[in-house]
Design a protein around this motif. Sequence first.
Motif, mmCIF file in Angstrom:
data_model
loop_
_atom_site.group_PDB
_atom_site.id
_atom_site.type_symbol
_atom_site.label_atom_id
_atom_site.label_comp_id
_atom_site.label_asym_id
_atom_site.label_seq_id
_atom_site.Cartn_x
_atom_site.Cartn_y
_atom_site.Cartn_z
ATOM 1 N N LYS A 1 0.841 -1.226 0.000
ATOM 2 C CA LYS A 1 0.000 0.000 0.000
ATOM 3 C C LYS A 1 0.863 1.258 0.000
ATOM 4 O O LYS A 1 0.385 2.345 -0.310
ATOM 5 N N ARG A 2 2.153 1.103 0.312
ATOM 6 C CA ARG A 2 3.010 2.280 0.389
ATOM 7 C C ARG A 2 3.798 2.525 -0.903
ATOM 8 O O ARG A 2 3.927 3.643 -1.357
ATOM 9 N N LEU B 1 2.274 -4.200 3.828
ATOM 10 C CA LEU B 1 3.517 -3.511 3.484
ATOM 11 C C LEU B 1 4.502 -4.533 2.943
ATOM 12 O O LEU B 1 4.604 -5.629 3.479
ATOM 13 N N CYS B 2 5.234 -4.165 1.884
ATOM 14 C CA CYS B 2 6.216 -5.106 1.362
ATOM 15 C C CYS B 2 7.411 -5.165 2.311
ATOM 16 O O CYS B 2 7.563 -4.324 3.203
ATOM 17 N N ILE C 1 10.191 7.260 2.230
ATOM 18 C CA ILE C 1 9.627 6.031 1.664
ATOM 19 C C ILE C 1 10.196 5.784 0.260
ATOM 20 O O ILE C 1 10.794 6.677 -0.349
ATOM 21 N N ILE C 2 9.965 4.572 -0.231
ATOM 22 C CA ILE C 2 10.457 4.203 -1.569
ATOM 23 C C ILE C 2 9.482 4.768 -2.600
ATOM 24 O O ILE C 2 8.262 4.702 -2.402
ATOM 25 N N PRO C 3 9.986 5.349 -3.713
ATOM 26 C CA PRO C 3 9.070 5.890 -4.725
ATOM 27 C C PRO C 3 8.090 4.830 -5.222
ATOM 28 O O PRO C 3 8.426 3.634 -5.264
ATOM 29 N N PHE C 4 6.876 5.260 -5.606
ATOM 30 C CA PHE C 4 5.836 4.323 -6.018
ATOM 31 C C PHE C 4 6.268 3.570 -7.279
ATOM 32 O O PHE C 4 6.833 4.139 -8.205
ATOM 33 N N PHE C 5 6.032 2.236 -7.274
ATOM 34 C CA PHE C 5 6.500 1.384 -8.371
ATOM 35 C C PHE C 5 5.539 1.436 -9.551
ATOM 36 O O PHE C 5 4.346 1.235 -9.403
#
Lengths: 357, 496
Positions: free
Chosen positions: A286-287, A296-297, A335-339
């Motif tokens: 979701k993030r 969450l991964c 956070i990690i940029p959206f994939f």
Amino acid sequence: MPPKTCALCSSARAILKRPKTGQQICKDCFFYVFETEVHNTITEAQLFKPGDRVAIGASGGKDSTVLAHVMKTLNDRYNYGLELLLLSIDEGITGYRDDSLETVKRNQEQYDMSLKILSYDELYGWTMDAIVAQIGKKNNCTFCGVFRRQALDRGAAILNVDHIVTGHNADDIAETVLMNIMRGDIARLGRCTSICTQGEDTIKRSKPFKYAYEKEIVMYAYFKKLDYFSTECIYSPDAYRGHARAFLKDLEAARPSAIIDIIHSGEAFEIKEVVKATQKIQQTCKRCGYMSSNELCKACTLLEGLERGMANAGVTDRARKKMDAEGPAPENLRIIPFFQQPAAPHRTDISIADTST
Amino acid sequence: MSSCGNPSTESDALMSRRPKFDKSKHCVKCKVALGNIVIRHAVYCKECFFSLVAFKFRRALEPFVNAKPDGPRRTALKPAGNLLLGFSGGLGSTVLLDLVHRSYIANRKDELRRDGGKDHPRHDKVWKRVIVCYVELCDALPGRKDKISEVAEAVAQYEGVEFVPLRVQDAFDPLWWRCIYGEDAVSQLRINLENDELTSMLTNPLSTNPLESLRSYLSSLPTSTAVCSALHALTRVLLLHTAAETDSSHLLLGTSLTSLAISLIRGIGQGAGFNIEQEIQEEWLSDIRPPNFDSNDRANENQKGVRVIRPLRDVGLKECAFWAWWEKLRIVGEDRTGWPDSRQEIGGLTKDFIMGLEKDYPSTVSTIVRTCAKLSPRGEVSGKCVLCERPAQEGVQEWKSRISVRTTAQSVDATAPPLPAPLQADNASATRLASHLCYACHTTLTSRSARPPPPLYLSATKTSSTTLPVWVAPRIMRKVGEDEMRATVQEFLIEE
């Protein structure tokens, strides 16, 4: 004693004993059988389609250096029609990765392929040096492994490729089969011998060296005079994997076919349907939008732990619960940029299969 | 204790030692007595230990006693035939024999209720006959003692148990085979081990010296691993056919949890992943018909099926050792793998590895067994392997030739070795055995190591062709009887 002639061509002098079959053969026949076996692996599994953009996961080590050479050779010889690129991940380990990336840059010039280097620092805001400084050497392989897998997919998405090929060899796969059985990791055991893995939202990833012995890869590099960078990671090796590797080497010494026999075993069984039904369903994080078996991964969980100073939250259930008990993640958490899955380019829908017969 | 870093420079590199047991020194079951044994962190007193092991034994066996497995109903145990117990004289089979005797022979009278009269069906034995079969390997491996009389003595201590001794060379003895399946089923194959296709043909006359045939067979095998694996398979198939001969519906083996984990990994290391299920539990049906077989007799048909069960599969080696120690059982067998001059072989390496790993990771063996129990074979079955009599996977030879290119176009003609003299006589009847074998058996016969193994026997000379066990030929080149032909075309025949 007169020199032995090659067991395959019966004309040239045999100069090596194949680790895989024990046959005494000449250099040219070795190149022929090594490349043909990789070609057989590619065509049997119908890995590519003409026009595919394929990223070669390149670390500068022996496997990926030989993979780049063989992929280029086979692409030219059999007219696969692939566009080959190099993709490297810089984990940020001073004195280890920065040296090996030089080999990758040389490959880029030799094979005239474009190269993308994506760093953990760029993607996650953390280098492995910084992670180890915070968590110590214990469990750091968990962070590196999870981050690398996602980094490769993200790099491939940036390059807009259809497929990533990695240099995993037969020894790696046999070792993983054994390790997953001994650790009871049924989900990974079910997929570790697949030549190609693809989730709904991820890019195809495959292992053309699945049946290639590590020793033969080194032999190929030696006779082709390919130079590569070789050293153990300066951070801790995985102790359990170390056990499995040492055991596999013993088995190989007792009977060289053991590596391929273990892979055959891994391919000859599957997870029972009733067990499959109990496995977690894959969803998207979701993030960050990456594939995940939880909300969450793993990468986001590990990163959140690092950012909140509770690095073990992604490693143990107890630490994870402790972090959850401390409340939700702060708004300003890095956070990690959206994939984003790359848009599929238009191409023909015919797979590359063996047309030689 | 495991280390992920350098303990001399990093204080956190060594994991702290775990306590040997979890909570208290009292038995976790009765919670009263002081514990006598720790089983994977749980403490048990001696009394509770015995009932725990007996419970695990019955839980692994009784649901599979009836032809149709339908739950652990003790009062309704109705096996279709007798019980054969494979006895090696080792720890596991010694404990198994003790448990079988205690549960189904000695204690049976005490447990029976007095009502219903002495002829009440409830008072019947579960198995009419309990037979213990021992396969002697001393003639196969150098430096071994003949233990048949010692084993016979050990078995004789248990009343109500029959003893059947075999020698591993019986696998090459047409007389032994004739006793079970009659004259029609007797034929023998010789095999050429020089090529991967394993050309084979019938031998005539039959070999009359089983020991010579066994030694020639073992000497021809390419690795120490292959010798151990072949002995393992010969023993197993001898037991299966003995089960058929003795009308046994169940064959029990004394494989403990630890030895099951070892044999599972050993099998995977030798390419037998397709047979993981059979390694845990197996249903075997002899496809050679005995001379008195009546194809119309349904009861007779059921009699020939043998269910192979390992009732100690939840009991670890340590628990077996404590059982034997406390029960004062005598272990007469010896370690059955390897011989003095043998090189490292996969079975021995696996055993060392698993036993070593278990010290650092104590749940390893149960994890291996639990994981493997969740697996099923993938792909189609091409038939039964003629050597080990387990299901063989389809497409094995194609897979092998694809992933290991062993010939080039120009090498096919040049490198094909000429057939040895015994196989040249009548090429028309030569068979390619490779297509009748499972992956693991084909690998046993063909996979070579960098250096040849040391010679097994000083006297035996290594030859390129050798005789195969007696059960191979009848399944490849068997005479089809009128009854079988009729059964095949039955539905197309019009009643006269």
